[in-house]
Design an enzyme around this catalytic site. Structure first.
Site, short mmCIF file in Angstrom:
data_model
loop_
_atom_site.label_atom_id
_atom_site.label_comp_id
_atom_site.label_asym_id
_atom_site.label_seq_id
_atom_site.Cartn_x
_atom_site.Cartn_y
_atom_site.Cartn_z
CG LEU A 318 -1.85 -1.14 1.47
CD1 LEU A 318 -2.44 -1.30 2.79
CD2 LEU A 318 -3.11 -0.88 0.14
CG HIS A 443 -27.30 14.24 14.94
ND1 HIS A 443 -27.72 12.70 14.68
CD2 HIS A 443 -28.38 14.71 14.92
CE1 HIS A 443 -28.80 12.71 14.24
NE2 HIS A 443 -29.33 14.03 14.35
#
Length: 464
Positions: A318, A443
């Site tokens: 990676l 939220h």
């Protein structure tokens, strides 16, 4: 021959090599980076991570406009594909990034030499007619496509990931050999653009190295999107013709053969270390039976003063793992205590939804005899995911049954590659699932699914 002396000579200008060069220069060393491609960034930037993500993004927009905008009250008629423009945009993204690395080299006074570097012994690298002497040599030559016996890549009808990034037209039928990260990402690109896509995999599931539950769920999602899978199947031969390619298939455990026809075949069965022309064997550098350069915990090869990092030493192949190794090695050469925590290296599959993981899978924990707890939370119960219309998938957190320490996290869902970072950070600092559960999350946000999965480890999620 002209001769130049440096503290560090890096062979390879990919993510590991160019990052090592920049960090070493920041720490006061004189540095040269040798790259034969003629463009910095390695496979990742030129024919891998970056161009594939550009096409994934463009093809995702095309898919949304064709099939999903109407759900949001946006009606579009006559959506057309201009593949040439899409490819030109992809290439500009690549070019802008490579130029950006050249700028960083100039800014940090790293000498950039275009050519093939060859090690002629400790402290000596030749690049054409130039000889570079160095106190330390860093090998960062990366990896190349793993060939498949009986299937000859010509980058026209039978292509590697490089050719699959530059097809001149959308194939009617694309067969992908290999259901790993590269195969599923590029298969998704061409499926969105109109190709019929069949994925052939030797093992018994897609994403075979991932957590088993993730593999099964992601395969079902991709099948709903239109990809077809032929699992436990091996490709034994390929025959090119004017009408396309005819593949010979047989069951992985042996049995009756069958034929599968395709316009284009993509070979995506993995990558192997790239050391051709490096002179590593002649210099006495030890390699394992698969051709990976052997190093110790400080990236030292068997030859004093020669080090290696990135894909060429194996492990997770990676870009970000190579980058971290490049930084750690540069800091060690400067007398600092650079390190890489291999237990906290994330992996991401940039399909849609994305797949992200870090740490252990359930299968690995069971094999190791580790007692663990599982917390899961679906995106169908996340307010932001529902508002966005992206509700496929879930977050799954694995924690030690006795200490609650985070052992792994596996996500299928929107922006999974970004969401995993919170858990990676937690694992880096030995956090418990409870630590994430008690952290206030904004939220409405996708990240609340991570908090809820952490709460679920203790059997107390709020929204399911």
């Amino acid at each position: 021959m002209s001769q130049d002396a440096y503290d560090v000579v890096v062979i390879g200008g990919g993510p590991g090599g160019y990052v090592a060069a920049i960090r070493a220069a920041q720490l006061g060393m004189t540095v040269a980076c040798v790259e034969k491609r003629g463009a910095l960034g390695g496979t990742c930037l030129n024919v891998g991570c970056i161009p594939s993500k550009a096409l994934l993004q463009s093809s995702h927009h095309f898919e949304e406009a064709n099939h999903h905008f109407a759900e949001h009250g946006i009606k579009i008629k006559g959506v057309e594909l201009d593949l040439a423009v899409m490819m030109a945009r992809k290439q500009k993204v690549v070019s802008d990034n490579t130029k950006g690395i050249e700028f960083l080299f100039k800014k940090n006074k790293v000498a950039y030499l275009v050519g093939a570097g060859r090690i002629d012994g400790p402290g000596r690298v030749t690049v054409g007619e130039r000889v570079l002497s160095a106190k330390s040599i860093i090998i960062a030559t990366g990896s190349d496509v793993t060939p498949l016996p009986g299937v000859d890549i010509d980058e026209a009808q039978i292509v590697s990931s490089t050719g699959a990034l530059d097809l001149p037209k959308v194939p009617k039928h694309l067969v992908v050999i290999g259901a790993g990260v590269i195969g599923l990402e590029l298969g998704s690109v061409w499926r969105r653009l109109g190709a019929q896509v069949t994925v052939v995999e030797f093992l018994d599931r897609a994403l075979p190295l991932h957590d088993g539950e993730i593999s099964k769920q992601m395969q079902r999602i991709l099948e709903r999107q239109g990809l077809a899978f032929k699992l436990s199947t091996k490709v034994t031969a390929a025959k090119n013709g004017k009408a396309g390619v005819t593949l010979t298939l047989e069951p992985a455990q042996g049995g009756k053969t069958e034929e599968l026809k395709a316009d284009v075949v993509l070979v995506a069965i993995g990558r192997r270390p790239h050391t051709d022309g490096l002179g590593a064997k002649e210099a006495g550098i030890a390699m394992d039976k698969r051709g990976f350069i052997t190093v110790d915990s400080h990236f030292r090869t068997s030859v004093p003063g020669i080090y290696a990092i990135g894909d060429v030493i194996g492990g997770a192949m990676l870009a970000h793992k190579a980058e971290d190794e490049g930084v750690a090695l540069a800091e060690q050469l400067a007398g600092q205590a650079g390190h890489v925590n291999y237990e906290a290296i994330p992996g991401v599959v940039y399909t849609w939804p994305e797949v992200a993981n870090v740490g252990k899978t359930e299968e690995q924990l069971k094999a190791d005899g580790v007692a663990y707890k599982v917390g899961k939370f679906p995106f169908t119960a996340n307010g932001r995911a529902r508002a966005n219309g992206d509700m496929d998938g879930f977050v799954k957190i694995l924690a030690d049954a006795r200490t609650d320490r985070l052992l792994g996290c596996h996500i299928i869902g929107p922006a999974a590659g970004d969401l995993i970072a919170e858990v990676v950070l937690g694992m880096e600092f030995s956090a418990a699932a409870e630590d994430i559960a008690r952290t206030c999350h904004a939220h409405p946000a996708l990240g609340e699914a991570v908090k809820e999965a952490a709460l679920a480890v203790d059997g107390r999620p709020i929204h399911i």
